[in-house]
Motif scaffolding. Sequence first.
Motif, PDB file in Angstrom:
ATOM      1  N   ARG A 101    -112.587 -22.760  16.121  1.00 52.45           N
ATOM      2  CA  ARG A 101    -111.832 -21.719  14.939  1.00 52.45           C
ATOM      3  C   ARG A 101    -111.329 -22.905  13.497  1.00 52.45           C
ATOM      4  NH1 ARG A 101    -110.145 -21.238  20.220  1.00 52.45           N
ATOM      5  NH2 ARG A 101    -107.902 -21.515  19.151  1.00 52.45           N
ATOM      6  N   PRO A 102    -111.506 -21.566  12.871  1.00 47.97           N
ATOM      7  CA  PRO A 102    -110.694 -21.750  11.487  1.00 47.97           C
ATOM      8  C   PRO A 102    -108.610 -21.823  11.252  1.00 47.97           C
ATOM      9  CG  PRO A 102    -111.256 -19.282  11.153  1.00 47.97           C
ATOM     10  CD  PRO A 102    -111.624 -19.880  12.704  1.00 47.97           C
ATOM     11  N   ASP A 103    -108.362 -22.842  12.219  1.00 43.54           N
ATOM     12  CA  ASP A 103    -106.926 -23.179  12.115  1.00 43.54           C
ATOM     13  C   ASP A 103    -106.056 -23.970  12.585  1.00 43.54           C
ATOM     14  OD1 ASP A 103    -106.492 -23.397  15.197  1.00 43.54           O
ATOM     15  OD2 ASP A 103    -107.563 -21.618  15.007  1.00 43.54           O
ATOM     16  N   PRO A 104    -105.246 -25.005  12.104  1.00 40.26           N
ATOM     17  CA  PRO A 104    -104.968 -26.086  12.648  1.00 40.26           C
ATOM     18  C   PRO A 104    -104.618 -27.053  13.907  1.00 40.26           C
ATOM     19  CG  PRO A 104    -103.363 -25.235  10.663  1.00 40.26           C
ATOM     20  CD  PRO A 104    -104.274 -23.784  11.286  1.00 40.26           C
ATOM     21  N   ALA A 105    -104.714 -26.197  14.456  1.00 38.26           N
ATOM     22  CA  ALA A 105    -104.291 -26.630  16.206  1.00 38.26           C
ATOM     23  C   ALA A 105    -105.679 -26.183  16.891  1.00 38.26           C
ATOM     24  CB  ALA A 105    -103.867 -25.347  17.044  1.00 38.26           C
ATOM     25  N   SER A 106    -106.786 -26.053  16.424  1.00 32.78           N
ATOM     26  CA  SER A 106    -107.597 -26.224  16.518  1.00 32.78           C
ATOM     27  C   SER A 106    -109.013 -27.164  16.484  1.00 32.78           C
ATOM     28  CB  SER A 106    -108.957 -24.977  16.766  1.00 32.78           C
ATOM     29  OG  SER A 106    -108.805 -23.608  17.478  1.00 32.78           O
ATOM     30  N   LEU A 107    -108.897 -27.179  15.357  1.00 36.07           N
ATOM     31  CA  LEU A 107    -109.205 -28.045  14.582  1.00 36.07           C
ATOM     32  C   LEU A 107    -108.119 -29.587  14.857  1.00 36.07           C
ATOM     33  CD1 LEU A 107    -110.899 -29.729  12.285  1.00 36.07           C
ATOM     34  CD2 LEU A 107    -109.518 -28.783  10.190  1.00 36.07           C
ATOM     35  N   ALA A 108    -107.444 -30.093  14.648  1.00 37.38           N
ATOM     36  CA  ALA A 108    -106.370 -31.184  15.488  1.00 37.38           C
ATOM     37  C   ALA A 108    -106.450 -31.270  16.489  1.00 37.38           C
ATOM     38  CB  ALA A 108    -105.030 -30.867  15.015  1.00 37.38           C
ATOM     39  N   GLU A 109    -107.383 -30.748  17.553  1.00 40.69           N
ATOM     40  CA  GLU A 109    -107.382 -31.272  18.882  1.00 40.69           C
ATOM     41  C   GLU A 109    -108.996 -31.887  18.348  1.00 40.69           C
ATOM     42  OE1 GLU A 109    -108.354 -28.935  23.180  1.00 40.69           O
ATOM     43  OE2 GLU A 109    -107.256 -27.716  22.038  1.00 40.69           O
ATOM     44  N   LYS A 110    -109.969 -30.555  18.081  1.00 39.55           N
ATOM     45  CA  LYS A 110    -111.191 -31.240  17.735  1.00 39.55           C
ATOM     46  C   LYS A 110    -111.054 -33.255  16.913  1.00 39.55           C
ATOM     47  CE  LYS A 110    -114.013 -29.789  19.122  1.00 39.55           C
ATOM     48  NZ  LYS A 110    -115.197 -28.988  20.413  1.00 39.55           N
ATOM     49  N   ILE A 111    -110.035 -32.898  16.088  1.00 36.35           N
ATOM     50  CA  ILE A 111    -110.469 -33.959  15.337  1.00 36.35           C
ATOM     51  C   ILE A 111    -109.892 -35.272  16.705  1.00 36.35           C
ATOM     52  CG2 ILE A 111    -108.703 -35.925  13.621  1.00 36.35           C
ATOM     53  CD1 ILE A 111    -109.327 -33.135  11.870  1.00 36.35           C
ATOM     54  N   ALA A 112    -109.389 -35.129  17.296  1.00 35.19           N
ATOM     55  CA  ALA A 112    -108.281 -36.312  17.885  1.00 35.19           C
ATOM     56  C   ALA A 112    -109.013 -36.327  19.447  1.00 35.19           C
ATOM     57  CB  ALA A 112    -107.484 -35.648  19.050  1.00 35.19           C
ATOM     58  N   ALA A 113    -110.252 -35.740  19.605  1.00 37.47           N
ATOM     59  CA  ALA A 113    -111.601 -35.612  20.252  1.00 37.47           C
ATOM     60  C   ALA A 113    -112.848 -36.172  19.990  1.00 37.47           C
ATOM     61  CB  ALA A 113    -112.147 -34.263  20.993  1.00 37.47           C
ATOM     62  N   ALA A 114    -112.384 -36.830  18.478  1.00 35.30           N
ATOM     63  CA  ALA A 114    -113.475 -36.771  18.047  1.00 35.30           C
ATOM     64  C   ALA A 114    -113.590 -38.515  17.613  1.00 35.30           C
ATOM     65  CB  ALA A 114    -114.418 -36.370  16.851  1.00 35.30           C
ATOM     66  N   LEU A 115    -112.342 -39.116  16.424  1.00 34.68           N
ATOM     67  CA  LEU A 115    -112.833 -40.133  16.141  1.00 34.68           C
ATOM     68  C   LEU A 115    -111.912 -41.138  17.032  1.00 34.68           C
ATOM     69  CD1 LEU A 115    -109.778 -39.087  13.905  1.00 34.68           C
ATOM     70  CD2 LEU A 115    -111.837 -39.419  13.283  1.00 34.68           C
ATOM     71  N   PRO A 116    -111.795 -40.533  18.680  1.00 39.23           N
ATOM     72  CA  PRO A 116    -112.103 -41.955  19.097  1.00 39.23           C
ATOM     73  C   PRO A 116    -113.278 -42.809  19.444  1.00 39.23           C
ATOM     74  CG  PRO A 116    -110.226 -40.366  20.352  1.00 39.23           C
ATOM     75  CD  PRO A 116    -110.951 -40.016  18.992  1.00 39.23           C
ATOM     76  N   ASP A 117    -114.481 -42.037  19.857  1.00 35.36           N
ATOM     77  CA  ASP A 117    -115.824 -42.581  19.996  1.00 35.36           C
ATOM     78  C   ASP A 117    -116.730 -41.935  18.975  1.00 35.36           C
ATOM     79  OD1 ASP A 117    -117.800 -43.551  20.771  1.00 35.36           O
ATOM     80  OD2 ASP A 117    -118.077 -43.008  23.173  1.00 35.36           O
ATOM     81  N   LEU A 118    -116.816 -41.822  17.693  1.00 34.72           N
ATOM     82  CA  LEU A 118    -117.376 -41.315  16.991  1.00 34.72           C
ATOM     83  C   LEU A 118    -119.152 -40.839  17.706  1.00 34.72           C
ATOM     84  CD1 LEU A 118    -116.033 -41.655  13.476  1.00 34.72           C
ATOM     85  CD2 LEU A 118    -115.931 -39.674  14.812  1.00 34.72           C
ATOM     86  N   ASP A 119    -119.874 -42.118  17.651  1.00 34.55           N
ATOM     87  CA  ASP A 119    -121.059 -42.964  18.187  1.00 34.55           C
ATOM     88  C   ASP A 119    -120.992 -41.977  19.187  1.00 34.55           C
ATOM     89  OD1 ASP A 119    -120.853 -45.361  16.900  1.00 34.55           O
ATOM     90  OD2 ASP A 119    -120.835 -46.668  17.442  1.00 34.55           O
ATOM     91  N   ALA A 120    -120.321 -41.192  19.916  1.00 33.90           N
ATOM     92  CA  ALA A 120    -120.513 -40.477  21.190  1.00 33.90           C
ATOM     93  C   ALA A 120    -120.637 -38.972  20.295  1.00 33.90           C
ATOM     94  CB  ALA A 120    -119.673 -40.373  22.197  1.00 33.90           C
ATOM     95  N   TYR A 121    -119.963 -38.931  19.593  1.00 30.70           N
ATOM     96  CA  TYR A 121    -119.244 -37.521  19.421  1.00 30.70           C
ATOM     97  C   TYR A 121    -120.924 -37.087  17.822  1.00 30.70           C
ATOM     98  CZ  TYR A 121    -117.499 -33.575  16.884  1.00 30.70           C
ATOM     99  OH  TYR A 121    -117.484 -32.083  16.276  1.00 30.70           O
ATOM    100  N   SER A 122    -121.206 -37.981  17.657  1.00 34.38           N
ATOM    101  CA  SER A 122    -122.340 -37.977  15.892  1.00 34.38           C
ATOM    102  C   SER A 122    -123.821 -37.764  16.588  1.00 34.38           C
ATOM    103  CB  SER A 122    -123.034 -39.215  16.166  1.00 34.38           C
ATOM    104  OG  SER A 122    -121.813 -40.150  15.403  1.00 34.38           O
ATOM    105  N   ARG A 123    -124.162 -37.702  18.311  1.00 43.26           N
ATOM    106  CA  ARG A 123    -125.042 -37.439  19.244  1.00 43.26           C
ATOM    107  C   ARG A 123    -125.628 -36.434  19.325  1.00 43.26           C
ATOM    108  NH1 ARG A 123    -123.945 -43.134  21.032  1.00 43.26           N
ATOM    109  NH2 ARG A 123    -122.678 -42.357  23.325  1.00 43.26           N
ATOM    110  N   MET A 124    -124.311 -35.366  19.183  1.00 47.79           N
ATOM    111  CA  MET A 124    -123.806 -33.909  19.654  1.00 47.79           C
ATOM    112  C   MET A 124    -124.252 -33.158  17.975  1.00 47.79           C
ATOM    113  SD  MET A 124    -120.455 -33.602  21.244  1.00 47.79           S
ATOM    114  CE  MET A 124    -120.037 -34.537  22.631  1.00 47.79           C
ATOM    115  N   MET A 125    -124.861 -33.725  16.929  1.00 52.97           N
ATOM    116  CA  MET A 125    -125.224 -33.663  15.637  1.00 52.97           C
ATOM    117  C   MET A 125    -126.804 -33.190  16.000  1.00 52.97           C
ATOM    118  SD  MET A 125    -122.161 -32.951  13.966  1.00 52.97           S
ATOM    119  CE  MET A 125    -120.787 -33.215  15.337  1.00 52.97           C
TER     120      MET A 125
END
Length: 378
Positions: free
Chosen positions: A324-348
């Motif tokens: 969603r276009p709000d800071p809380a939703s974006l921050a939560e997704k950033i915090a989930a993606a950054l620790p394992d970007l390789d795994a996150y990249s496979r979802m693209m």
Amino acid sequence: MSNGKLRIVHCFRAPVGGVFRHVRDLAAAQAAAGHSVGIVCDSSTGGDFEEKLFAAMGDCLALGVHRIAMQRHVGPSDIASAWRSFQIIRKLRPDVLHGHGAKGGVFARLFGSLLRVPRSRVARLYSPHGGSLHHDEASLAGKFYFTLERAMCRLTDTLLFVSEYERQTYIRKIGKPRVPNTLIYNGIQPGEFEPVPARPGAADLLYIGTMRDLKGPDIFIDAVAMAQTQLGRNVTAVMVGDGADLPRYKARVAQHGLTDRVRFLPSMPARDAFALAHLVVVPSRAEAMPYIVLETLAAGKPMIATAVGGIPEIFGINSPALVRPDPASLAEKIAAALPDLDAYSRMMPQPVEVKSHFGTDVMAAAIERAYFGALQRN
């Protein structure tokens, strides 16, 4: 029109952002196909970066680039700019007038209609690219622009939408089109499907786009601050772009105490910017079919984007990359993606899949068919 080759003039206001990118790619493809192409746009928008882009286009624009002052909002100066634009377009003798965005759409359709008095075959096409469709239908501005759009539809031969979302928004706010309309997605160049790895010392996050609230830079900045708390570490970011509101966003960064972690850079080619960070973020509040999303996926970069406008048509509505276009939703997704970007990249979505639906060859061929269809109906 001679031997199936057209004289095409693209009319739009601001030579920045996605609309300018769309016109550049389309004009280049049309020139390569043997058509004579020209541009009429604003002279007061853009900077050195845009001037370089115009210079790079010079050889392919047989009808030239013509820049005059066009203000963003409707006002008395529109009379002078409209008259000057009409005089230029009349001398160019177009077979096709293609308007992009609200003001470009009005000018192209109005002038195309005027040219039909001495000549019979001028096709008038309009691509909203969001434009006036971003207005709230309950606001005075929205009521004015949507009334104008309904009137201009009578002077339109074909409407071109860059996303199904845009088409449905047009129907909801303006009404069902009474003229032929078609959905043609934006397309990107074959060379953009080469991967762009992050360079050594790259930042965690990248924002690239116009510095205005519609694109969500404030959402991005607030989310960076929140994500730091969730991750328990500093988060670094690069923000690339220009705009009148840039000082306000720099002040917001300072208010969050992020000045040493968030770097601002002027506009640059997207692929140059991609090397500056590991994860691209598109925090827009509204979009039609943003090029930056397509460019990012083509370059093989992981990204997070807001589920607005036509963006879900690129990813699929249930993609884990959408928020969603709000800071809380974006921050939560950033915090989930950054620790394992390789795994996150496979979802693209994979670049080959993006290319099959969003290539410039697909886009240009479909738009050319729309031009000839409009001319045949005249």
